[in-house]
Scaffold this motif. Structure first.
Motif, PDB file in Angstrom:
ATOM      1  N   VAL A   1       0.861  -1.201   0.000  1.00 34.91           N
ATOM      2  CA  VAL A   1       0.000   0.000   0.000  1.00 34.91           C
ATOM      3  C   VAL A   1       0.884   1.232   0.000  1.00 34.91           C
ATOM      4  O   VAL A   1       2.101   1.166   0.267  1.00 34.91           O
ATOM      5  N   GLN A   2       0.275   2.358  -0.291  1.00 29.12           N
ATOM      6  CA  GLN A   2       0.978   3.627  -0.228  1.00 29.12           C
ATOM      7  C   GLN A   2       1.257   4.002   1.227  1.00 29.12           C
ATOM      8  O   GLN A   2       0.470   3.676   2.126  1.00 29.12           O
ATOM      9  N   PRO A   3       2.384   4.696   1.485  1.00 30.54           N
ATOM     10  CA  PRO A   3       2.707   5.100   2.862  1.00 30.54           C
ATOM     11  C   PRO A   3       1.576   5.871   3.534  1.00 30.54           C
ATOM     12  O   PRO A   3       1.286   5.651   4.715  1.00 30.54           O
ATOM     13  N   SER A   4       0.961   6.806   2.796  1.00 28.03           N
ATOM     14  CA  SER A   4      -0.103   7.612   3.406  1.00 28.03           C
ATOM     15  C   SER A   4      -1.274   6.733   3.848  1.00 28.03           C
ATOM     16  O   SER A   4      -1.841   6.916   4.937  1.00 28.03           O
ATOM     17  N   ASP A   5      -1.628   5.728   3.015  1.00 27.50           N
ATOM     18  CA  ASP A   5      -2.735   4.841   3.374  1.00 27.50           C
ATOM     19  C   ASP A   5      -2.384   3.983   4.585  1.00 27.50           C
ATOM     20  O   ASP A   5      -3.220   3.764   5.480  1.00 27.50           O
ATOM     21  N   ALA A   6      -1.127   3.504   4.583  1.00 25.36           N
ATOM     22  CA  ALA A   6      -0.708   2.645   5.698  1.00 25.36           C
ATOM     23  C   ALA A   6      -0.736   3.401   7.019  1.00 25.36           C
ATOM     24  O   ALA A   6      -1.252   2.901   8.023  1.00 25.36           O
ATOM     25  N   PHE A   7      -0.207   4.608   7.032  1.00 24.79           N
ATOM     26  CA  PHE A   7      -0.133   5.348   8.296  1.00 24.79           C
ATOM     27  C   PHE A   7      -1.476   5.949   8.686  1.00 24.79           C
ATOM     28  O   PHE A   7      -1.764   6.130   9.863  1.00 24.79           O
ATOM     29  N   ASN A   8      -2.332   6.225   7.704  1.00 25.39           N
ATOM     30  CA  ASN A   8      -3.700   6.628   8.045  1.00 25.39           C
ATOM     31  C   ASN A   8      -4.436   5.463   8.711  1.00 25.39           C
ATOM     32  O   ASN A   8      -5.163   5.643   9.693  1.00 25.39           O
ATOM     33  N   GLY A   9      -4.232   4.259   8.180  1.00 28.54           N
ATOM     34  CA  GLY A   9      -4.849   3.078   8.783  1.00 28.54           C
ATOM     35  C   GLY A   9      -4.321   2.811  10.180  1.00 28.54           C
ATOM     36  O   GLY A   9      -5.083   2.484  11.103  1.00 28.54           O
TER      37      GLY A   9
END
Length: 611
Positions: free
Chosen positions: A313-321
């Motif tokens: 996944v994209q970093p932004s998606d991972a850290f948002n999750g």
């Protein structure tokens, strides 16, 4: 402040006695005319097998796991069933020898494990028959901050919680039995499992140092029970004995072979229950220790980094999750306890659904004083229990003088039955005048009085059988209020106060009390109002009648106790019974004296209960 949760003594006493309850324990000693005992507390683990706990403990201490050659400990108690007393065959000399041995072993054990006592405190024998904590030099406390007296990691303690229904003793007892068990039985089962596990764990010195016999009324014969001159406690002990027998019979059906449970006799079962009930404390339960929560947060962050590094996944998606998961976890910790409080239907109160019960070595060495400035707390971020002197006023803990904590607002009924001592100047002591208000009213009014209309009214309002009629020292309430005259609520339990006002209104004022105007009687009237004075006059009469009904006078009891102490009597039951009834008669005399000035000039209406 989640960093520190204050604990009280486990005090869900009266309700639990009616279900499966009982407390008790103590090797009391006489100190300045008052009997005191050492100990309280404990805590530990839930949700996983106790054998895992033992293994963790042995590894933490760097010990090699090996079978202990010791057999089941012999118990000095010969226990009867039902209404029979639980006899103790331990002699005075044997008790003294055990305390001497325990003093040495506990002191060494505290230094060997990760528990900490203040550098100027030591474990010491108190009066030859108990352990306590005393300073080796003067310790000054003031309002600048708390003084930490002891700190004990939670992993060294046992615990159970109302938040967890998991059985950590699956090899010992059935799941259904453990889950249905009240908190004190769960903890007693944990003690028995630890004792019979067959391994040398780091808790063995603590278990070996626990008292082997107890001086509570559970062990008294009929003559010793009658010496209390107090039927309510005699009734409670009867219930206690029957409860122990019932719990043991259930345990026999639920225990499993192969883990030591099948070798537990009734004597040892009772011993474990008494150890727990005399040394346990309770407090608000956290959903999980801080360390466990941080491990979970770290796992979430690691998972996020892992999926990013693998290009899933994209970093932004991972850290948002990850952020959403952590936020949800924190929100759950904040919201779920409040939901439990709001939806709890326990009679113990709104916080009943969030309680945990703890037995903690070292903490349970501190003896009780109702005026103590010290208390027990749970330090959330460090996952440990602490005893500390609250920042309040400047005072000195004198060298050689015991350091006390408070076990909570315990009456002498509870202290004697569950802990085995009497506090002579107990500001929280109470006296039971009757088992129900209907019984109280029939005793109070003259035989010629027509009681039936009042009984019918009380039954219609559901005030006739809400529990015991209990009086207490009114000076505590008036001092908290900053002075002023005594009102019924200062002396009488809330339900009985409302019922008494309703009866006075009916008999003296011909006021028909209904559900609609009952609320007005729940609020204390002015201390000098006619209704309040009349109610207090009736109550003073009831207290006088209770005092007169006791077979001996306060003066005679004081003389008998002085003679017993001068002769250094070894009859602990006799001494405790004397101290108990002296405390009760002193309380009644204090209440009567406090009411005398308030009820002066109560008017003709007071005559209903006094003539």
């Amino acid at each position: 402040d989640r960093s520190k949760t204050t604990f009280d003594d486990a005090d869900d006493v009266d309700d639990e006695l009616r279900m499966e309850a009982t407390i008790g324990f103590a090797v009391p000693i006489v100190e300045n005319g008052a009997v005191r005992r050492g100990g309280q507390k404990w805590c530990g683990r839930s949700g996983f097998d106790m054998s895992e706990v033992s293994l963790v403990r042995r590894q933490a201490q760097g010990k090699k796991s090996k079978r202990s050659k010791r057999g089941a400990d012999k118990n000095d108690d010969a226990v009867g069933f039902g209404d029979k007393a639980v006899k103790s065959n331990t002699t005075h000399h044997e008790k003294k020898q055990q305390v001497e041995s325990a003093e040495d072993s506990i002191s060494k054990w505290v230094t060997a494990v990760d528990a900490k006592l203040h550098e100027s405190l030591r474990v010491a024998r108190i009066g030859g028959f108990d352990l306590g904590v005393v300073p080796t030099r003067d310790i000054l406390t003031d309002a600048s901050g708390d003084v930490v007296l002891a700190q004990v990691p939670a992993q060294l303690s046992f615990q159970t919680s109302t938040l967890s229904n998991a059985n950590p003793l699956r090899a010992f007892v059935s799941n259904d039995f453990y889950r249905a068990a009240p908190w004190f039985l769960r903890l007693a089962l944990q003690v028995l499992y630890e004792k019979h596990s067959g391994f040398e764990t780091d808790l063995k010195p603590y278990l070996d140092a626990l008292p082997r016999s107890f001086d509570t009324p559970l062990h008294w014969n009929d003559a010793q029970m009658r010496a209390l001159q107090y039927a309510p406690l005699q009734d409670d002990v009867r219930v206690q004995r029957a409860s122990y027998e019932r719990l043991f019979q259930q345990f026999v059906k639920a225990r499993k072979a192969g883990a030591g449970a099948d070798s537990v006799a009734y004597e040892e079962f009772v011993w474990a229950l008494e150890v727990v009930r005399s040394r346990a404390f309770s407090g608000e339960s956290e959903l999980a220790p801080f360390k466990q929560r941080m491990q979970l947060v770290a796992a979430v962050i690691s998972a996020a980094l892992g999926v990013v590094s693998l290009g899933i996944v994209q970093p932004s998606d991972a850290f948002n999750g990850a952020g959403a998961a952590i936020s949800s976890l924190l929100a759950f910790d904040l919201i779920y306890p409040r939901v439990l409080r709001a939806t709890s239907t326990n009679d113990g109160g709104r916080d009943a659904a969030l309680k945990r019960y703890v037995l903690c070595p070292v903490v349970d060495l501190f003896n009780h004083d109702c005026n103590a400035d010290s208390d027990v707390s749970y330090e959330y971020f460090f996952d440990r229990f602490a005893v500390r002197v609250r920042r309040a006023r400047e005072r000195v803990l004198r060298k050689g003088e015991q350091v006390y904590i408070s076990y909570g607002n315990q009456s002498n009924d509870q202290l004697l039955q569950y802990f085995g001592f009497v506090e002579s100047a107990n500001k929280f002591d109470t006296f039971v005048l009757a088992d129900s208000f209907a019984e109280f009213l029939q005793r109070l009014l003259p035989p010629a009085a027509n009681v039936q209309p009042a009984l019918d009214m009380l039954q219609a309002l559901n005030l006739d059988s809400r529990g015991r009629v209990v009086v207490r020292n009114p000076l505590l309430a008036t001092a908290k209020r900053g002075g002023g005259g005594v009102v019924i609520d200062d002396v009488l339990d809330k339900s009985s106060a409302v019922a008494l006002r309703a009866v006075v209104a009916l008999i003296e004022e011909s006021v028909q009390v209904s559900v609609g105007n009952l609320r007005l009687l729940s609020v204390a009237g002015a201390a000098d109002s006619k209704r309040e004075k009349t109610a207090l006059a009736w109550l003073a009469h009831a207290c006088n009648a209770a005092l007169d009904a006791m077979p001996t006078t306060l003066a005679k009891d004081n003389a008998t106790l002085k003679a017993a102490l001068d002769l250094q009597s070894t009859d602990r039951a006799q001494t405790l019974a004397l101290q108990f009834r002296i405390a009760k008669k002193t309380l009644l005399s204090t209440i009567i004296g406090s009411l005398s000035t308030t009820t002066t000039g109560a008017g003709a209406g007071a005559g209903v209960g006094v003539d």
